[in-house]
Write an enzyme that holds these catalytic residues in place. Structure first.
Site, PDB file in Angstrom:
ATOM      1  N   PRO A   1       8.891  22.105  64.678  1.00 22.51           N
ATOM      2  CA  PRO A   1       8.374  21.785  65.998  1.00 22.51           C
ATOM      3  C   PRO A   1       8.514  23.258  66.767  1.00 22.51           C
ATOM      4  O   PRO A   1       9.663  23.859  66.782  1.00 22.51           O
ATOM      5  CB  PRO A   1       9.208  20.722  66.489  1.00 22.51           C
ATOM      6  CG  PRO A   1      10.259  20.601  65.667  1.00 22.51           C
ATOM      7  CD  PRO A   1       9.949  21.089  64.316  1.00 22.51           C
ATOM      8  N   MET A   2       7.393  23.718  67.387  1.00 20.81           N
ATOM      9  CA  MET A   2       7.784  24.739  68.129  1.00 20.81           C
ATOM     10  C   MET A   2       6.980  24.954  69.418  1.00 20.81           C
ATOM     11  O   MET A   2       5.688  24.820  69.369  1.00 20.81           O
ATOM     12  CB  MET A   2       7.303  26.076  67.427  1.00 20.81           C
ATOM     13  CG  MET A   2       8.416  26.500  66.367  1.00 20.81           C
ATOM     14  SD  MET A   2       8.012  27.930  65.556  1.00 20.81           S
ATOM     15  CE  MET A   2       6.707  27.299  64.379  1.00 20.81           C
TER      16      MET A   2
ATOM     17  N   GLY B   1       7.547  20.311  71.040  1.00 16.45           N
ATOM     18  CA  GLY B   1       8.269  19.333  71.939  1.00 16.45           C
ATOM     19  C   GLY B   1       7.136  18.869  72.718  1.00 16.45           C
ATOM     20  O   GLY B   1       6.576  19.675  73.381  1.00 16.45           O
TER      21      GLY B   1
ATOM     22  N   HIS C   1      13.457  14.557  69.549  1.00 14.99           N
ATOM     23  CA  HIS C   1      14.136  15.561  69.611  1.00 14.99           C
ATOM     24  C   HIS C   1      15.688  15.490  70.388  1.00 14.99           C
ATOM     25  O   HIS C   1      15.857  15.039  71.400  1.00 14.99           O
ATOM     26  CB  HIS C   1      13.423  16.379  70.348  1.00 14.99           C
ATOM     27  CG  HIS C   1      13.829  18.010  70.611  1.00 14.99           C
ATOM     28  ND1 HIS C   1      15.134  18.303  69.926  1.00 14.99           N
ATOM     29  CD2 HIS C   1      13.314  19.164  71.114  1.00 14.99           C
ATOM     30  CE1 HIS C   1      15.391  19.583  70.113  1.00 14.99           C
ATOM     31  NE2 HIS C   1      14.150  20.370  70.815  1.00 14.99           N
TER      32      HIS C   1
ATOM     33  N   ALA D   1      18.346  17.570  69.654  1.00 13.14           N
ATOM     34  CA  ALA D   1      18.949  18.579  69.314  1.00 13.14           C
ATOM     35  C   ALA D   1      18.730  19.687  70.332  1.00 13.14           C
ATOM     36  O   ALA D   1      18.299  19.519  71.599  1.00 13.14           O
ATOM     37  CB  ALA D   1      18.282  19.230  68.034  1.00 13.14           C
ATOM     38  N   HIS D   2      19.630  20.885  70.033  1.00 11.91           N
ATOM     39  CA  HIS D   2      19.383  22.027  70.829  1.00 11.91           C
ATOM     40  C   HIS D   2      19.629  22.177  72.459  1.00 11.91           C
ATOM     41  O   HIS D   2      19.267  22.824  72.984  1.00 11.91           O
ATOM     42  CB  HIS D   2      17.935  22.839  70.820  1.00 11.91           C
ATOM     43  CG  HIS D   2      17.600  22.650  69.272  1.00 11.91           C
ATOM     44  ND1 HIS D   2      16.283  23.044  68.690  1.00 11.91           N
ATOM     45  CD2 HIS D   2      18.177  22.674  68.149  1.00 11.91           C
ATOM     46  CE1 HIS D   2      16.291  23.105  67.456  1.00 11.91           C
ATOM     47  NE2 HIS D   2      17.437  22.917  66.951  1.00 11.91           N
TER      48      HIS D   2
ATOM     49  N   TYR E   1      19.109  19.921  74.412  1.00 13.51           N
ATOM     50  CA  TYR E   1      18.059  19.061  75.422  1.00 13.51           C
ATOM     51  C   TYR E   1      18.895  17.562  75.828  1.00 13.51           C
ATOM     52  O   TYR E   1      20.007  17.244  75.380  1.00 13.51           O
ATOM     53  CB  TYR E   1      16.778  19.036  75.064  1.00 13.51           C
ATOM     54  CG  TYR E   1      16.149  20.414  75.033  1.00 13.51           C
ATOM     55  CD1 TYR E   1      15.945  21.263  76.052  1.00 13.51           C
ATOM     56  CD2 TYR E   1      16.157  21.058  73.713  1.00 13.51           C
ATOM     57  CE1 TYR E   1      15.735  22.567  76.065  1.00 13.51           C
ATOM     58  CE2 TYR E   1      15.756  22.457  73.645  1.00 13.51           C
ATOM     59  CZ  TYR E   1      15.536  23.267  74.774  1.00 13.51           C
ATOM     60  OH  TYR E   1      15.033  24.524  74.704  1.00 13.51           O
TER      61      TYR E   1
ATOM     62  N   GLY F   1      16.287  29.719  59.653  1.00 15.87           N
ATOM     63  CA  GLY F   1      16.571  30.947  59.010  1.00 15.87           C
ATOM     64  C   GLY F   1      16.242  30.811  57.315  1.00 15.87           C
ATOM     65  O   GLY F   1      16.797  31.619  56.606  1.00 15.87           O
TER      66      GLY F   1
HETATM   67  C1  LIG Z   1       8.950  29.746  69.415  1.00 15.71           C
HETATM   68  C2  LIG Z   1       9.825  28.547  69.014  1.00 15.71           C
HETATM   69  C3  LIG Z   1       9.844  27.530  69.814  1.00 15.71           C
HETATM   70  C4  LIG Z   1      10.583  26.508  69.294  1.00 15.71           C
HETATM   71  N1  LIG Z   1      10.399  25.209  69.910  1.00 15.71           N
HETATM   72  C5  LIG Z   1      11.196  24.195  69.521  1.00 15.71           C
HETATM   73  C6  LIG Z   1      10.787  22.830  69.902  1.00 15.71           C
HETATM   74  O1  LIG Z   1       9.987  22.610  70.745  1.00 15.71           O
HETATM   75  N2  LIG Z   1      11.448  21.830  69.126  1.00 15.71           N
HETATM   76  C7  LIG Z   1      12.582  22.221  68.125  1.00 15.71           C
HETATM   77  O2  LIG Z   1      13.199  21.135  67.931  1.00 15.71           O
HETATM   78  N3  LIG Z   1      12.785  23.399  67.893  1.00 15.71           N
HETATM   79  C8  LIG Z   1      12.059  24.338  68.480  1.00 15.71           C
HETATM   80  N4  LIG Z   1      12.158  25.659  67.616  1.00 15.71           N
HETATM   81  C9  LIG Z   1      13.240  25.629  66.530  1.00 15.71           C
HETATM   82  C10 LIG Z   1      12.267  25.517  65.481  1.00 15.71           C
HETATM   83  O3  LIG Z   1      11.818  24.543  65.058  1.00 15.71           O
HETATM   84  C11 LIG Z   1      13.092  25.928  64.249  1.00 15.71           C
HETATM   85  O4  LIG Z   1      14.222  25.058  63.901  1.00 15.71           O
HETATM   86  C12 LIG Z   1      13.760  27.536  64.170  1.00 15.71           C
HETATM   87  O5  LIG Z   1      12.833  28.617  64.680  1.00 15.71           O
HETATM   88  C13 LIG Z   1      14.433  27.944  63.040  1.00 15.71           C
HETATM   89  O6  LIG Z   1      13.621  27.969  62.094  1.00 15.71           O
HETATM   90  P1  LIG Z   1      13.297  29.486  61.634  1.00 15.71           P
HETATM   91  O7  LIG Z   1      14.120  30.287  61.141  1.00 15.71           O
HETATM   92  O8  LIG Z   1      12.233  29.273  60.166  1.00 15.71           O
HETATM   93  O9  LIG Z   1      12.325  30.108  62.605  1.00 15.71           O
HETATM   94  C14 LIG Z   1      11.643  26.720  68.149  1.00 15.71           C
HETATM   95  C15 LIG Z   1      11.549  27.766  67.616  1.00 15.71           C
HETATM   96  C16 LIG Z   1      10.599  29.003  68.138  1.00 15.71           C
HETATM   97  C17 LIG Z   1      10.704  30.202  67.381  1.00 15.71           C
END
Ligand SMILES: Cc1cc2nc3c(=O)[nH]c(=O)nc-3n(C[C@H](O)[C@H](O)[C@H](O)COP(=O)(O)O)c2cc1C
Length: 425
Positions: free
Chosen positions: A31-32, A64, A185, A187-188, A190, A321
């Protein structure tokens, strides 16, 4: 059970039965948030973006998606609480399904990670607490500038059922839009994480204090959503060891295990597994050190995620990662059933194909992660075989579009620059 815990020899590109869904491989679109849903309504740009990243039997998780008007904390994020938003998503989901993909909607409420400009009537954002996010974090404003997070307002006990109801009706709307399920969601840093973590949650009612009290809000949301749309269409994302937006915990392993045990119990009670549990690996956390002492080393973090994987009774997805090699190892060693990829999927719409043939990858351009252009940095990354000339043209386009407000955004692309900043940049 769908999970393959001793999955020796099971490759990233082999089929996987994730509950009722037959996936053809385990490379998932993470999700991004991409800030392209102007005024909160999914549009043709999103249709194109998700369609580009769909593969037959591939699994995608939406960005999200806001469950209610108070859920917002970024510019131009899509919602799923109005008819128009549901109509917009329908077109996205149809395009994914037309390519044989399976897609879940990530249900999101940012809680205190918001600003009055994003709130109805300019009200204070809501949270588990009255404490604001510290000054080391800054929020991206609608005009591209950055500001301090304002003080939130702790939800009163009697308001909590209404928020749970918002998750539930958002989930029902997601199913109406054609989504195959939802990911909650949690996590992170929120809203739900603001209840889970003892570095934030300072409540003295039954939603604060003990581990079971801090898990209560999440569990109530999951139960409510699962009874509305079926547990087998519901997934949960957590990040116990990640302190993004000050979401630190004094004992991330105990917290993660408490969530897992509670989810296991709920699954037993509902006589159905959830679709999967998604855990973010803090592999490349730049801000590992926190004042609250929530630092975990990379080895500790990997071991923590392994423990959660061992304890959880169901399909397990890892994120954070991962390279092609690390993803293959994680699945082969049984550390995960599925791996979600974020940044690499931004700049490689055909990531699955590229991974399969071990082709070179296009670098992502961080500056365009959260901008609003419907094409630049969004749907203009080349497919395999289209690179010649296209990459240079792309770089020129990106450069040209990065004047004005966007230039200022390079510092605080919150999710990307901080949690996810790895050695790759
Ligand atoms: C531009 C961007 C937006 C993201 N938005 C969300 C999101 O909306 N919801 C979420 O759970 N994680 C979000 N993430 C985290 C990603 O889901 C993912 O876990 C994170 O990028 C690590 O994976 P990667 O190393 O493959 O990039 C976001 C990451 C990036 C780079």
């Amino acid at each position: 059970m769908a999970s393959s815990k001793n999955g020796k020899g099971v490759a990233l590109f082999s089929p996987y039965k994730m509950g009722k869904f037959n996936l053809s491989h385990r490379v998932v679109l993470a999700p991004m948030t991409r800030c392209r849903a102007i005024d909160g309504i999914p549009n043709q740009a999103l249709v194109e973006y998700y369609s580009q990243r769909s593969t037959p039997g591939g699994f995608l998780i939406s960005e999200g998606t806001l469950i209610s008007p108070t859920a917002a904390g970024f510019p131009h994020c899509p919602g799923i609480y109005t008819k128009e938003q549901v109509g917009g998503w329908k077109k996205v989901v149809d395009a994914v399904h037309a390519k044989g993909g399976v897609i879940f909607c990530q249900l999101w409420h940012v809680g205190r990670a918001s600003h009055r400009v994003y709130q109805p009537g300019g009200a204070a954002p809501i949270s588990s607490t009255n404490k604001p996010i510290s000054k080391r974090w800054r929020i991206l404003m609608p005009d591209g500038s950055h500001a301090a997070y304002p003080a939130p307002r702790a939800l009163a006990r009697h308001e909590i059922p209404q928020i749970i109801q918002h998750y539930r009706s958002a989930a029902v709307n997601a199913i109406e839009a054609g989504f195959d399920g939802v990911e909650i969601h949690s996590a992170h840093g929120y809203l739900i994480d603001q209840f889970l973590k003892d570095g934030i949650n300072d409540r003295i009612d039954e939603y604060g204090g003990s581990l079971s009290n801090r898990c209560r809000f999440l569990l109530q949301v999951v139960r409510s959503v699962a009874t509305a749309i079926g547990a087998d269409r519901v997934a949960v994302r957590i990040s116990p060891a990640i302190d993004h937006l000050d979401a630190s915990d004094s004992n991330p392993l105990a917290l993660g295990l408490a969530v897992v045990e509670n989810l296991n119990k709920l699954q037993a009670e509902l006589h159905s597994q959830l679709t999967y549990l998604h855990v973010t690996q803090p592999r490349y956390v730049a801000y590992g050190q926190t004042e609250a002492g929530g630092h975990v080393s990379e080895e500790e973090a990997t071991e923590l995620v392994r423990e959660l994987r061992r304890a959880y009774q169901g399909s397990f997805m890892s994120s954070g990662g991962f390279t092609r090699q690390l993803g293959m190892e994680a699945v082969a060693q049984g550390d995960a059933d599925l791996v979600s990829y974020g940044r690499l999927f931004i700049s490689n719409p055909d990531l699955v194909e590229r991974f399969k043939v071990n082709a070179p990858l296009t670098r992502y351009i961080r500056k365009t992660f959260y901008t609003q252009d419907p094409v630049v940095g969004y749907t203009d990354y080349p497919f395999l075989g289209q690179e010649s000339g296209a990459t240079k043209a792309l770089a020129r386009l990106h450069k040209a579009s990065l004047g004005g407000v966007y230039a200022a955004q390079t510092l605080v692309f919150l999710e990307a620059a901080v949690i996810y900043s790895g050695t790759k940049g």
